[in-house]
Design a protein around this motif. Structure first.
Motif, PDB file in Angstrom:
ATOM      1  N   ASP A 170       0.858  -1.183   0.000  1.00 50.38           N
ATOM      2  CA  ASP A 170       0.000   0.000   0.000  1.00 50.38           C
ATOM      3  C   ASP A 170       0.892   1.230   0.000  1.00 50.38           C
ATOM      4  O   ASP A 170       1.690   1.427   0.921  1.00 50.38           O
ATOM      5  CB  ASP A 170      -0.893  -0.010   1.246  1.00 50.38           C
ATOM      6  N   PHE A 171       0.794   2.056  -1.044  1.00 53.31           N
ATOM      7  CA  PHE A 171       1.611   3.272  -1.108  1.00 53.31           C
ATOM      8  C   PHE A 171       0.802   4.390  -1.736  1.00 53.31           C
ATOM      9  O   PHE A 171      -0.108   4.151  -2.542  1.00 53.31           O
ATOM     10  CB  PHE A 171       2.906   3.037  -1.894  1.00 53.31           C
ATOM     11  N   PRO A 172       1.115   5.645  -1.365  1.00 51.10           N
ATOM     12  CA  PRO A 172       0.407   6.763  -1.980  1.00 51.10           C
ATOM     13  C   PRO A 172       0.712   6.829  -3.463  1.00 51.10           C
ATOM     14  O   PRO A 172       1.828   6.532  -3.896  1.00 51.10           O
ATOM     15  CB  PRO A 172       0.960   7.986  -1.239  1.00 51.10           C
ATOM     16  N   ALA A 173      -0.279   7.216  -4.263  1.00 57.35           N
ATOM     17  CA  ALA A 173      -0.061   7.354  -5.700  1.00 57.35           C
ATOM     18  C   ALA A 173       1.044   8.371  -5.929  1.00 57.35           C
ATOM     19  O   ALA A 173       0.925   9.523  -5.494  1.00 57.35           O
ATOM     20  CB  ALA A 173      -1.349   7.795  -6.380  1.00 57.35           C
ATOM     21  N   PRO A 174       2.136   7.974  -6.572  1.00 61.18           N
ATOM     22  CA  PRO A 174       3.252   8.910  -6.739  1.00 61.18           C
ATOM     23  C   PRO A 174       2.875  10.062  -7.660  1.00 61.18           C
ATOM     24  O   PRO A 174       2.239   9.874  -8.696  1.00 61.18           O
ATOM     25  CB  PRO A 174       4.350   8.035  -7.358  1.00 61.18           C
ATOM     26  N   GLN A 175       3.238  11.272  -7.265  1.00 65.35           N
ATOM     27  CA  GLN A 175       3.017  12.456  -8.080  1.00 65.35           C
ATOM     28  C   GLN A 175       4.312  12.934  -8.730  1.00 65.35           C
ATOM     29  O   GLN A 175       4.316  13.379  -9.875  1.00 65.35           O
ATOM     30  CB  GLN A 175       2.447  13.593  -7.219  1.00 65.35           C
ATOM     31  N   ALA A 176       5.391  12.851  -7.968  1.00 72.06           N
ATOM     32  CA  ALA A 176       6.664  13.389  -8.453  1.00 72.06           C
ATOM     33  C   ALA A 176       7.794  12.812  -7.608  1.00 72.06           C
ATOM     34  O   ALA A 176       7.562  12.034  -6.687  1.00 72.06           O
ATOM     35  CB  ALA A 176       6.652  14.915  -8.375  1.00 72.06           C
ATOM     36  N   SER A 177       9.022  13.198  -7.935  1.00 71.29           N
ATOM     37  CA  SER A 177      10.268  12.661  -7.371  1.00 71.29           C
ATOM     38  C   SER A 177      10.482  11.251  -7.911  1.00 71.29           C
ATOM     39  O   SER A 177       9.784  10.809  -8.838  1.00 71.29           O
ATOM     40  CB  SER A 177      10.282  12.684  -5.838  1.00 71.29           C
ATOM     41  N   PHE A 178      11.423  10.500  -7.346  1.00 71.99           N
ATOM     42  CA  PHE A 178      11.636   9.120  -7.799  1.00 71.99           C
ATOM     43  C   PHE A 178      11.567   8.132  -6.636  1.00 71.99           C
ATOM     44  O   PHE A 178      12.240   7.112  -6.627  1.00 71.99           O
ATOM     45  CB  PHE A 178      12.951   8.954  -8.569  1.00 71.99           C
ATOM     46  N   TYR A 179      10.714   8.457  -5.650  1.00 72.16           N
ATOM     47  CA  TYR A 179      10.565   7.595  -4.481  1.00 72.16           C
ATOM     48  C   TYR A 179       9.176   6.957  -4.424  1.00 72.16           C
ATOM     49  O   TYR A 179       8.188   7.532  -4.880  1.00 72.16           O
ATOM     50  CB  TYR A 179      10.766   8.397  -3.195  1.00 72.16           C
ATOM     51  N   LEU A 180       9.135   5.776  -3.813  1.00 72.65           N
ATOM     52  CA  LEU A 180       7.885   5.203  -3.327  1.00 72.65           C
ATOM     53  C   LEU A 180       7.968   5.170  -1.804  1.00 72.65           C
ATOM     54  O   LEU A 180       9.045   4.961  -1.230  1.00 72.65           O
ATOM     55  CB  LEU A 180       7.660   3.802  -3.872  1.00 72.65           C
ATOM     56  N   TRP A 181       6.815   5.321  -1.145  1.00 73.65           N
ATOM     57  CA  TRP A 181       6.747   5.419   0.320  1.00 73.65           C
ATOM     58  C   TRP A 181       5.685   4.434   0.825  1.00 73.65           C
ATOM     59  O   TRP A 181       4.651   4.808   1.352  1.00 73.65           O
ATOM     60  CB  TRP A 181       6.424   6.869   0.691  1.00 73.65           C
ATOM     61  N   PRO A 182       5.933   3.119   0.636  1.00 72.67           N
ATOM     62  CA  PRO A 182       4.908   2.131   0.981  1.00 72.67           C
ATOM     63  C   PRO A 182       4.868   1.802   2.479  1.00 72.67           C
ATOM     64  O   PRO A 182       5.870   1.906   3.191  1.00 72.67           O
ATOM     65  CB  PRO A 182       5.341   0.899   0.179  1.00 72.67           C
ATOM     66  N   ALA A 183       3.681   1.400   2.905  1.00 72.95           N
ATOM     67  CA  ALA A 183       3.530   0.838   4.242  1.00 72.95           C
ATOM     68  C   ALA A 183       4.068  -0.583   4.245  1.00 72.95           C
ATOM     69  O   ALA A 183       3.975  -1.311   3.260  1.00 72.95           O
ATOM     70  CB  ALA A 183       2.063   0.854   4.646  1.00 72.95           C
ATOM     71  N   VAL A 184       4.656  -0.987   5.359  1.00 76.95           N
ATOM     72  CA  VAL A 184       5.283  -2.298   5.483  1.00 76.95           C
ATOM     73  C   VAL A 184       4.268  -3.327   5.971  1.00 76.95           C
ATOM     74  O   VAL A 184       3.619  -3.113   7.006  1.00 76.95           O
ATOM     75  CB  VAL A 184       6.464  -2.242   6.478  1.00 76.95           C
ATOM     76  N   PRO A 185       4.114  -4.421   5.256  1.00 79.29           N
ATOM     77  CA  PRO A 185       3.270  -5.499   5.791  1.00 79.29           C
ATOM     78  C   PRO A 185       3.795  -5.961   7.145  1.00 79.29           C
ATOM     79  O   PRO A 185       4.969  -6.304   7.287  1.00 79.29           O
ATOM     80  CB  PRO A 185       3.403  -6.599   4.734  1.00 79.29           C
TER      81      PRO A 185
END
Length: 399
Positions: free
Chosen positions: A319-334
């Protein structure tokens, strides 16, 4: 030695090295998704300019930089953010710097008045230079939690007036590191109003501004917000831009600051003593980079390809926020334990990620980075997709 040095926290990658110590990963290719260092090829024209002007190493550069560089920087910012022609004066409103990291650190040292309360507000999670610069300048960090509940943007109106009165500087990071959240114009405008009311400065770190996924929706910036308010003096406002991410030139150490002339002038005086003028050959190569948008569009296209591949692979398991910009993903950890997840992923798949808690501090409701990961999608698409497949396989084995 400066006693404030003892207040500095370990850098995230120091913590990561300690976390992975003693772990022997499997015998397969390592894939790091940790450091936000672009891996795409730098523009050939910029490298050629460096070679062509290599003889300039025999000359001292000036702190203010070459007039043609300042004109290039002012022209780029005016075009990019729709500023009024001539409102960004190359002589008064622009200063070249050796990358945003150096400039952010130096600006805090120059800006804080240690004779009165010196809070520095910053998003939480954050780029650790904001905190380190504040501590070494004798200031106090004020962490503004950015969570899924507030779309990963600071809640400005949640800060009491009596706290704002002790704030001297507010950092904005848009697009955000590590969340990728974009600050809308309305938030910039509200922050400017608060700055006028409570007498603080705004420093907007926009080094990811050219890495956006929707070609029709470039992220707005602080100077653009000033323009919408008719604030062509950019009072209280300063922005930081860099070639590192935009042009895949992190080793060139080239960027600029722009904004309020009443901030630029003393900052230039500080930098003259600090001895951090940009080398002439770097200045001339930077002119080439800022004047070309074709390689930047190609860079965005490459990141879009990577994001599309990685999000398709990971969306079913993370589960991660829909990326808008930059080159990162910020997912929640199972399971929620970002440190244990990081260590076990490295041990089983030879893929390195960064625990989200390492980029945050405890706020009003705990550490907003705990239970998340920062994934830097900077490698070529094939390698990053392979890391995503390993990450998905690792998660599915635990379900």
């Amino acid at each position: 030695m400066n006693p404030n040095l003892d207040a500095l926290k370990p850098y995230p990658f120091e913590k990561l090295a300690a976390l992975k110590a003693g772990v022997t990963p499997p015998d397969r290719s390592p894939i790091p998704l940790t450091i936000g260092e672009p891996q795409h090829a730098p523009p050939a024209a910029v490298l050629e300019a460096l070679r062509r002007h290599e003889g300039d190493v025999a000359r001292y550069p000036a702190t203010a930089g070459l007039p043609e560089l300042r004109e290039t920087l002012a022209g780029w910012a005016t075009r990019r953010f729709g500023l009024a022609p001539g409102s960004l004066d190359p002589e008064r409103h622009v200063l070249p710097v050796n990358g945003t990291r150096e400039a952010i650190f130096a600006f805090v040292q120059a800006a804080l008045d240690r004779s009165r309360p010196a809070k520095v507000a910053m998003p939480n999670p954050f780029y650790q230079i904001y905190e380190g610069a504040t501590l070494l300048a004798g200031g106090e960090p004020l962490y503004l939690d950015c969570t899924a509940a507030n779309d990963f943007r600071p809640e400005l109106d949640a800060v009491p007036a009596e706290v704002w009165r002790e704030v001297q500087l507010v950092f904005v990071c848009s697009p955000g590191n590590p969340t990728g959240a974009v600050t809308p114009l309305a938030d910039f405008q509200r922050l400017i109003a608060l700055a006028d009311e409570h007498d603080f400065l705004i420093a907007s770190d926009e080094c990811y501004s050219e890495l956006y996924l929707d070609e029709t929706a470039p992220p707005p910036g602080l100077l653009e917000a000033c323009r919408t308010l008719g604030r062509d003096d950019y009072r209280r406002c300063i922005v930081f831009h860099s070639l590192s991410k935009r042009s895949n030139l992190p080793g060139l150490r080239s960027g600029f600051v722009a904004g309020d002339a009443e901030l630029i002038a003393p900052f230039k005086r500080y930098r003259t003593y600090h001895g951090c003028a940009m080398p002439l050959q770097v200045q001339k190569a930077s002119i080439v980079a800022w004047n070309d948008e074709s390689h930047v569009r190609a860079n965005r296209d490459a990141y879009r390809e990577t994001f599309a591949a990685v999000t398709e692979i990971l969306a079913p398991v993370l589960d991660f926020p829909a990326p808008q910009a930059s080159f990162y993903l910020w997912p929640a950890v199972p399971g929620g334990d970002d440190e244990a997840f990081t260590r076990e992923l490295f041990a089983e798949e030879h893929v390195s990620v960064l625990p989200g808690r390492y980029m945050s501090r405890d706020g009003v409701s705990g550490n907003p980075g705990a239970g998340r990961l920062r994934l830097a999608l900077v490698a070529e698409a094939d390698a990053t997709a392979e890391a995503a497949r390993r990450l998905r396989a690792f998660i599915e084995r635990r379900q």
